[in-house]
Design a protein around this motif. Structure first.
Motif, PDB file in Angstrom:
ATOM      1  N   LEU A  27       0.830  -1.212   0.000  1.00 55.21           N
ATOM      2  CA  LEU A  27       0.000   0.000   0.000  1.00 55.21           C
ATOM      3  C   LEU A  27       0.865   1.264   0.000  1.00 55.21           C
ATOM      4  O   LEU A  27       0.558   2.247  -0.700  1.00 55.21           O
ATOM      5  N   ALA A  28       1.945   1.233   0.764  1.00 54.67           N
ATOM      6  CA  ALA A  28       2.851   2.392   0.774  1.00 54.67           C
ATOM      7  C   ALA A  28       3.420   2.625  -0.617  1.00 54.67           C
ATOM      8  O   ALA A  28       3.432   3.765  -1.116  1.00 54.67           O
ATOM      9  N   ASP A  29       3.880   1.557  -1.253  1.00 52.01           N
ATOM     10  CA  ASP A  29       4.456   1.713  -2.590  1.00 52.01           C
ATOM     11  C   ASP A  29       3.410   2.178  -3.595  1.00 52.01           C
ATOM     12  O   ASP A  29       3.702   2.990  -4.479  1.00 52.01           O
ATOM     13  N   ALA A  30       2.196   1.657  -3.466  1.00 50.48           N
ATOM     14  CA  ALA A  30       1.135   2.054  -4.393  1.00 50.48           C
ATOM     15  C   ALA A  30       0.864   3.553  -4.287  1.00 50.48           C
ATOM     16  O   ALA A  30       0.809   4.264  -5.302  1.00 50.48           O
ATOM     17  N   TYR A  31       0.723   4.059  -3.072  1.00 48.02           N
ATOM     18  CA  TYR A  31       0.447   5.485  -2.898  1.00 48.02           C
ATOM     19  C   TYR A  31       1.666   6.337  -3.247  1.00 48.02           C
ATOM     20  O   TYR A  31       1.529   7.446  -3.786  1.00 48.02           O
ATOM     21  N   ASN A  32       2.865   5.824  -2.966  1.00 44.81           N
ATOM     22  CA  ASN A  32       4.074   6.548  -3.371  1.00 44.81           C
ATOM     23  C   ASN A  32       4.076   6.795  -4.875  1.00 44.81           C
ATOM     24  O   ASN A  32       4.341   7.911  -5.347  1.00 44.81           O
ATOM     25  N   LEU A  33       3.792   5.748  -5.648  1.00 46.93           N
ATOM     26  CA  LEU A  33       3.892   5.873  -7.100  1.00 46.93           C
ATOM     27  C   LEU A  33       2.707   6.620  -7.690  1.00 46.93           C
ATOM     28  O   LEU A  33       2.857   7.326  -8.697  1.00 46.93           O
ATOM     29  N   LEU A  34       1.533   6.499  -7.074  1.00 48.69           N
ATOM     30  CA  LEU A  34       0.398   7.313  -7.526  1.00 48.69           C
ATOM     31  C   LEU A  34       0.720   8.799  -7.394  1.00 48.69           C
ATOM     32  O   LEU A  34       0.396   9.605  -8.274  1.00 48.69           O
ATOM     33  N   ALA A  35       1.384   9.156  -6.293  1.00 49.02           N
ATOM     34  CA  ALA A  35       1.763  10.556  -6.093  1.00 49.02           C
ATOM     35  C   ALA A  35       2.923  10.948  -6.994  1.00 49.02           C
ATOM     36  O   ALA A  35       2.915  12.022  -7.602  1.00 49.02           O
ATOM     37  N   PHE A  36       3.920  10.081  -7.119  1.00 49.72           N
ATOM     38  CA  PHE A  36       5.111  10.389  -7.903  1.00 49.72           C
ATOM     39  C   PHE A  36       4.759  10.632  -9.368  1.00 49.72           C
ATOM     40  O   PHE A  36       5.315  11.529 -10.009  1.00 49.72           O
ATOM     41  N   TYR A  37       3.833   9.827  -9.899  1.00 49.38           N
ATOM     42  CA  TYR A  37       3.441   9.976 -11.302  1.00 49.38           C
ATOM     43  C   TYR A  37       2.250  10.914 -11.494  1.00 49.38           C
ATOM     44  O   TYR A  37       1.662  10.968 -12.567  1.00 49.38           O
ATOM     45  N   ASN A  38       1.905  11.663 -10.448  1.00 51.02           N
ATOM     46  CA  ASN A  38       0.903  12.724 -10.555  1.00 51.02           C
ATOM     47  C   ASN A  38      -0.505  12.223 -10.860  1.00 51.02           C
ATOM     48  O   ASN A  38      -1.302  12.933 -11.470  1.00 51.02           O
ATOM     49  N   PHE A  39      -0.819  11.012 -10.421  1.00 46.95           N
ATOM     50  CA  PHE A  39      -2.211  10.570 -10.502  1.00 46.95           C
ATOM     51  C   PHE A  39      -3.051  11.243  -9.419  1.00 46.95           C
ATOM     52  O   PHE A  39      -4.248  11.473  -9.606  1.00 46.95           O
ATOM     53  N   ILE A  40      -2.437  11.510  -8.282  1.00 51.24           N
ATOM     54  CA  ILE A  40      -3.107  12.182  -7.173  1.00 51.24           C
ATOM     55  C   ILE A  40      -2.157  13.232  -6.610  1.00 51.24           C
ATOM     56  O   ILE A  40      -0.956  13.206  -6.886  1.00 51.24           O
ATOM     57  N   ALA A  41      -2.688  14.159  -5.839  1.00 46.56           N
ATOM     58  CA  ALA A  41      -1.871  15.233  -5.280  1.00 46.56           C
ATOM     59  C   ALA A  41      -0.802  14.653  -4.357  1.00 46.56           C
ATOM     60  O   ALA A  41      -1.076  13.726  -3.581  1.00 46.56           O
ATOM     61  N   PRO A  42       0.415  15.181  -4.411  1.00 47.87           N
ATOM     62  CA  PRO A  42       1.490  14.643  -3.577  1.00 47.87           C
ATOM     63  C   PRO A  42       1.144  14.590  -2.089  1.00 47.87           C
ATOM     64  O   PRO A  42       1.435  13.598  -1.420  1.00 47.87           O
ATOM     65  N   ARG A  43       0.534  15.641  -1.577  1.00 43.66           N
ATOM     66  CA  ARG A  43       0.240  15.640  -0.141  1.00 43.66           C
ATOM     67  C   ARG A  43      -0.718  14.505   0.222  1.00 43.66           C
ATOM     68  O   ARG A  43      -0.576  13.869   1.265  1.00 43.66           O
TER      69      ARG A  43
END
Length: 226
Positions: free
Chosen positions: A1-17
């Motif tokens: 889950l941590a990696d999933a949210y890390n990469l969603l944020a890194f690739y700008n699918f969701i806001a970084p914060r």
């Protein structure tokens, strides 16, 4: 889950914060449960590195990950970018080489070496590296993006347009390749096409749009804001 949210944020699918915030909760809980694992330390290091900008803590976490498993490719891969960020290009290159040796069939690690070349300003080497990856896997979207960054940086706009179009076709849910395509159109003297792409984004069902890449497009168009 941590990696999933890390990469969603890194690739700008969701806001970084939002993404890194949730990733941090999961990563720190994971590390409490299994502090000896390479994966948990690497996931935490990613957040400390790319979101918190706590580079000292990130290096410590990456090294803990690699002490636990020297062949954990993602830790070496991400660590190479931290080393480049803090001004240690020789160590960064050694680390990406070790990552590729650990996972020789990983397209993202091999292609990511081209992105590291972009960070280090070696565009010709980066172009060769990404081209080699595309020879092996022509549909690997990130390699088209890495090539696009190199061609954009060296003002080879026709090649850059081809790369960003290919990236859009293969990664159509990503927003920032579209913004980079608009940027290249603007720099190549076609502001109408750039504005058309931006208008399409504005009129579509909006997901998160990185203000960083939108600002790049604005600068290319000579606009104060978009």
């Amino acid at each position: 889950l941590a990696d999933a949210y890390n990469l969603l944020a890194f690739y700008n699918f969701i806001a970084p914060r939002d993404g890194f915030g949730r990733a941090g909760d999961f990563a720190r809980r994971a590390q409490q449960l299994a502090p000896q694992l390479a994966e948990t330390n690497a996931s935490l290091a990613f957040i400390q590195h790319f979101f918190e900008w706590n580079f000292g803590a990130a290096e410590t976490s990456y090294r803990r990950a690699l002490q636990a498993d020297p062949n954990y490719g993602p830790a070496r891969f991400w660590f190479s970018f931290l080393l480049a960020t803090i001004g240690r290009p020789g160590d960064a290159r050694a680390e990406i080489a070790a990552a590729r040796e650990a996972e020789p069939f990983s397209s993202i690690i091999s292609g990511g070496a081209s992105y590291l070349d972009y960070f280090l300003g070696d565009h010709e080497l980066g172009i060769r590296t990404a081209s080699d990856v595309l020879q092996a896997d022509p549909n690997f979207g990130p390699a088209h993006m890495f090539l696009g960054f190199h061609y954009t940086a060296t003002a080879r706009y026709e090649e850059a347009r081809r790369c960003w179009r290919a990236a859009v076709e293969r990664r159509d849910r990503l927003i920032f390749p579209r913004l980079m395509l608009a940027t290249v159109h603007a720099r190549a003297g076609d502001p109408a096409q750039a504005r058309s792409i931006l208008l399409q984004l504005d009129n579509s069902a909006q997901r998160y749009v990185s203000p960083y890449f939108r600002a790049i497009a604005a600068v290319a168009l000579g606009a104060a804001r978009l």
